[in-house]
Scaffold this active site. Structure first.
Site, PDB file in Angstrom:
ATOM      1  N   ARG A  68       0.824  -1.226   0.000  1.00  0.00           N
ATOM      2  CA  ARG A  68       0.000   0.000   0.000  1.00  0.00           C
ATOM      3  C   ARG A  68       0.852   1.268   0.000  1.00  0.00           C
ATOM      4  NH1 ARG A  68      -3.456  -1.443   5.130  1.00  0.00           N
ATOM      5  NH2 ARG A  68      -1.301  -1.877   5.674  1.00  0.00           N
ATOM      6  N   GLU A  83      14.946 -23.859  19.802  1.00  0.00           N
ATOM      7  CA  GLU A  83      15.364 -22.477  19.558  1.00  0.00           C
ATOM      8  C   GLU A  83      15.801 -21.855  20.878  1.00  0.00           C
ATOM      9  OE1 GLU A  83      12.650 -20.458  16.393  1.00  0.00           O
ATOM     10  OE2 GLU A  83      11.364 -21.681  17.639  1.00  0.00           O
ATOM     11  N   HIS A 117       6.341 -27.853  10.180  1.00  0.00           N
ATOM     12  CA  HIS A 117       7.746 -28.235  10.012  1.00  0.00           C
ATOM     13  C   HIS A 117       8.070 -29.648  10.533  1.00  0.00           C
ATOM     14  CE1 HIS A 117       8.064 -24.134   8.947  1.00  0.00           C
ATOM     15  NE2 HIS A 117       8.157 -23.636  10.152  1.00  0.00           N
TER      16      HIS A 117
HETATM   17  P1  NAP Z   1       4.756  -7.652   7.620  1.00  0.00           P
HETATM   18  O1  NAP Z   1       6.147  -7.291   7.974  1.00  0.00           O
HETATM   19  O2  NAP Z   1       3.628  -7.217   8.495  1.00  0.00           O
HETATM   20  O3  NAP Z   1       4.491  -7.104   6.137  1.00  0.00           O
HETATM   21  C1  NAP Z   1       3.232  -7.137   5.549  1.00  0.00           C
HETATM   22  C2  NAP Z   1       3.328  -6.551   4.150  1.00  0.00           C
HETATM   23  O4  NAP Z   1       2.014  -6.556   3.571  1.00  0.00           O
HETATM   24  C3  NAP Z   1       3.823  -5.121   4.095  1.00  0.00           C
HETATM   25  O5  NAP Z   1       4.601  -4.959   2.922  1.00  0.00           O
HETATM   26  C4  NAP Z   1       2.534  -4.311   3.967  1.00  0.00           C
HETATM   27  O6  NAP Z   1       2.829  -3.093   3.360  1.00  0.00           O
HETATM   28  C5  NAP Z   1       1.708  -5.256   3.079  1.00  0.00           C
HETATM   29  N1  NAP Z   1       0.267  -5.042   3.209  1.00  0.00           N
HETATM   30  C6  NAP Z   1      -0.466  -5.024   4.353  1.00  0.00           C
HETATM   31  N2  NAP Z   1      -1.775  -4.808   4.065  1.00  0.00           N
HETATM   32  C7  NAP Z   1      -1.845  -4.715   2.721  1.00  0.00           C
HETATM   33  C8  NAP Z   1      -2.927  -4.478   1.818  1.00  0.00           C
HETATM   34  N3  NAP Z   1      -4.187  -4.315   2.239  1.00  0.00           N
HETATM   35  N4  NAP Z   1      -2.652  -4.429   0.502  1.00  0.00           N
HETATM   36  C9  NAP Z   1      -1.390  -4.586   0.038  1.00  0.00           C
HETATM   37  N5  NAP Z   1      -0.330  -4.814   0.843  1.00  0.00           N
HETATM   38  C10 NAP Z   1      -0.563  -4.867   2.163  1.00  0.00           C
HETATM   39  O7  NAP Z   1       4.591  -9.230   7.464  1.00  0.00           O
HETATM   40  P2  NAP Z   1       5.733 -10.307   7.143  1.00  0.00           P
HETATM   41  O8  NAP Z   1       6.402 -10.669   8.404  1.00  0.00           O
HETATM   42  O9  NAP Z   1       6.549  -9.828   6.008  1.00  0.00           O
HETATM   43  O10 NAP Z   1       4.875 -11.577   6.733  1.00  0.00           O
HETATM   44  C11 NAP Z   1       4.229 -11.704   5.487  1.00  0.00           C
HETATM   45  C12 NAP Z   1       3.598 -13.087   5.401  1.00  0.00           C
HETATM   46  O11 NAP Z   1       4.612 -14.066   5.516  1.00  0.00           O
HETATM   47  C13 NAP Z   1       2.589 -13.389   6.516  1.00  0.00           C
HETATM   48  O12 NAP Z   1       1.594 -14.234   6.006  1.00  0.00           O
HETATM   49  C14 NAP Z   1       3.429 -14.143   7.534  1.00  0.00           C
HETATM   50  O13 NAP Z   1       2.650 -14.997   8.321  1.00  0.00           O
HETATM   51  C15 NAP Z   1       4.330 -14.929   6.616  1.00  0.00           C
HETATM   52  N6  NAP Z   1       5.610 -15.331   7.229  1.00  0.00           N
HETATM   53  C16 NAP Z   1       6.501 -14.393   7.663  1.00  0.00           C
HETATM   54  C17 NAP Z   1       7.701 -14.807   8.211  1.00  0.00           C
HETATM   55  C18 NAP Z   1       8.737 -13.821   8.656  1.00  0.00           C
HETATM   56  O14 NAP Z   1       9.828 -14.261   9.025  1.00  0.00           O
HETATM   57  N7  NAP Z   1       8.473 -12.525   8.645  1.00  0.00           N
HETATM   58  C19 NAP Z   1       7.997 -16.179   8.323  1.00  0.00           C
HETATM   59  C20 NAP Z   1       7.077 -17.097   7.864  1.00  0.00           C
HETATM   60  C21 NAP Z   1       5.887 -16.664   7.318  1.00  0.00           C
HETATM   61  P3  NAP Z   1       1.831  -1.809   3.462  1.00  0.00           P
HETATM   62  O15 NAP Z   1       1.490  -1.647   4.898  1.00  0.00           O
HETATM   63  O16 NAP Z   1       2.624  -0.685   2.870  1.00  0.00           O
HETATM   64  O17 NAP Z   1       0.670  -2.151   2.612  1.00  0.00           O
END
Ligand code: NAP
Length: 483
Positions: free
Chosen positions: A51, A216, A240
């Site tokens: 966004r 961990e 996992h």
């Molecule tokens: P995050 O840091 O909260 O990032 C979320 C992303 O989604 C941001 O780029 C945000 O940008 C975007 N976003 C949120 N609402 C949106 C909307 N309505 N339209 C378009 N974009 C939107 O989350 P994350 O940690 O990267 O995780 C992302 C996914 O991967 C999740 O499903 C999480 O469960 C999974 N995951 C993450 C990890 C990890 O290590 N981080 C590990 C395993 C799985 P804007 O706010 O600018 O839109």
């Protein structure tokens, strides 16, 4: 040893959630490293979407910072980074809105592989899938990549599968379990099915039990709010540890291809017996040495969520009848380590006077220091009779494979390249995920109905006392948790 790098086809990869934590830590660095390795062709492009109303240059600056933070300096060079950034584009859009989608459609090129990485909250998957379809952005050859958690239980996983299935065939959906992208996890299959040595012994007749440990040292930290709704069972075991169990327990697939491998894994999950309450131990790390405990980390003083779980699991089939699989995983434990230990039975008869011959153990270390260790009995050196001693035949992949072994690709590098290649072998199929939840749900429902509270354990320990007792009562012992 020089590995062969086969370039993938040119692609447009759209990363939804490109400004998020996962994109920053894993996806962008993985793409850069594959480009550096020569696997990503010059025509490939990565289009970030989120966004935030930023320009392409803003996004490139974000990506440059991500590489600086998450790619070791020795692996970065200014020209390579510049070439990578040059391939990045950005579109501001809201997954649930209308604006921005035409811009994305206009950016997509014909004649290249289209892949869409849903690195956003699962609640947005449906809205994105629908728009990709309605605006003709996804074509029949397109692939979508979805992250864990895939559902919270069977009902929500089914709903998520149904949502994706409205717009994409199963053959287009890549559900990531990054454990499957780890080199050593794939080595489980290579060791089992690439050698004649192990398979004849790989059954209840010769294997006493199997231990799978994912430990961990970190707590739930900044993920407290998410984690408190999940717990170790949902966050680690359902996905996992289950995948590791499948790779150890499955029958040889007829061929190393997606359908054959995933069919065999599914059979294992379906063969898992319900787990009685007596075979489950849950724990929660306590405040220790001035460090906060789980409840404080999670911001929920009354939390009954487990940060540790140990289970004794039975696979109900001919191969494994009578050989238990002990699974344990937890946070704030003594060391960060992941391993699978196959403990063989005692020799049927000892010709030596010395009693208590130790069992053979095959330990597959996933991290750290990935490798394989086989414990065998040999004669203790020197005169003075025949005394046996157990020694390890230790193979660290880093040592055995030379410099490349010390620098194995991150799981995300392999998995993203597999998406572009169209190879689903290392991704979970919809029915696999549902079967895993169908086994997990009654376990969680059981402790919720009983009102069980997790046992406290000290940070830096091996988990709660009862986890040790789970093994002792069977006359067995966990391997020590250590790096
Ligand atoms: P995050 O840091 O909260 O990032 C979320 C992303 O989604 C941001 O780029 C945000 O940008 C975007 N976003 C949120 N609402 C949106 C909307 N309505 N339209 C378009 N974009 C939107 O989350 P994350 O940690 O990267 O995780 C992302 C996914 O991967 C999740 O499903 C999480 O469960 C999974 N995951 C993450 C990890 C990890 O290590 N981080 C590990 C395993 C799985 P804007 O706010 O600018 O839109």
């Amino acid at each position: 040893m020089v590995s062969r790098v086969i370039p993938v086809e040119p692609f447009d990869l759209v990363v939804f959630g490109a400004t998020g934590d996962l994109a920053r830590r894993k996806i962008l660095p993985a793409l850069y490293r594959r480009m550096q390795a020569g696997q990503v062709p010059a025509e490939a492009r990565v289009i970030g979407a989120a966004r935030a109303g930023q320009t392409r240059d803003d996004f490139r600056a974000f990506a440059a910072a991500a590489l600086a933070d998450f790619v070791p300096a020795a692996r970065r060079d200014a020209a390579g980074v510049a070439a990578f950034l040059d391939r990045l584009d950005y579109v501001a859009l809201d997954a649930t809105g209308a604006a921005g989608w035409d811009d994305l459609a206009a950016l997509m090129r014909p004649g290249v592989v289209r892949a869409f990485y849903f690195s956003v909250a699962p609640a947005l998957f449906g809205a994105i899938a629908e728009r990709l379809h309605a605006r003709g952005i996804a074509d029949p050859g397109s692939r979508i990549v979805v992250e864990k958690p895939f559902g919270h239980d069977l009902t929500s996983a089914r709903a998520l599968n149904a949502t994706l299935a409205r717009h994409f065939d199963e053959g287009q959906i890549y559900r990531i379990d990054h454990y499957l992208g780890k080199e050593t996890v794939q080595n489980l299959m290579a060791v089992r099915f690439g050698n004649i040595l192990f398979e004849p012994l790989w059954n209840a007749r010769h294997v006493d039990h199997v231990q799978i440990t994912v430990a961990e040292t970190v707590g739930v930290g900044g993920r407290g709010a998410y984690y408190d709704r999940a717990g170790a069972m949902r966050d680690m075991v359902q996905n996992h540890l289950m995948q590791l169990l499948c790779l150890i327990a499955m029958e040889p697939p007829w061929h190393f291809d997606p359908a054959a491998v995933r069919d065999e894994k599914l059979k294992v999950i379906r063969a898992l017996a319900p787990v009685p309450a007596a075979d489950i131990v849950r724990g929660q790390y306590a405040a220790t040495g001035g460090e906060p405990g789980y409840a404080e980390d999670a911001g929920n003083p009354d939390s009954t969520t487990e940060s540790f779980v140990a289970l004794k699991v039975q696979v109900r089939n001919w191969r494994w009848q009578g050989t238990p699989f002990y699974l344990r995983t937890g946070k704030r434990l003594r060391a960060r380590t992941s391993e699978i230990a196959v403990i063989f039975r005692d020799p049927p008869h000892s010709i030596f006077d010395q009693g208590g011959l130790r069992q053979n153990e095959l330990v597959i270390r996933l991290q750290p220091n990935e490798g394989i260790n086989l414990k065998v009995m040999i004669k203790e050196p020197g005169p003075g009779g025949m005394r046996l001693v157990q020694v390890p035949l230790d193979m660290s992949f880093a040592e055995a494979l030379g410099p490349e072994g010390a620098d194995m690709p991150d799981a995300y590098e392999r998995l993203i390249m597999d998406v572009i290649r169209g190879n689903q072998t290392l991704f979970m199929r919809g029915d696999e995920v549902e079967a895993a939840w169908a086994w997990t749900d009654p376990i969680i429902a059981g402790w919720e109905a009983r009102g069980d509270r997790p046992q406290p354990y000290d940070a830096g320990s091996s988990g709660p006392e009862d986890a040790l007792a789970l093994m002792h009562r069977d006359g067995r012992k966990w391997r020590e948790i250590r790096e």
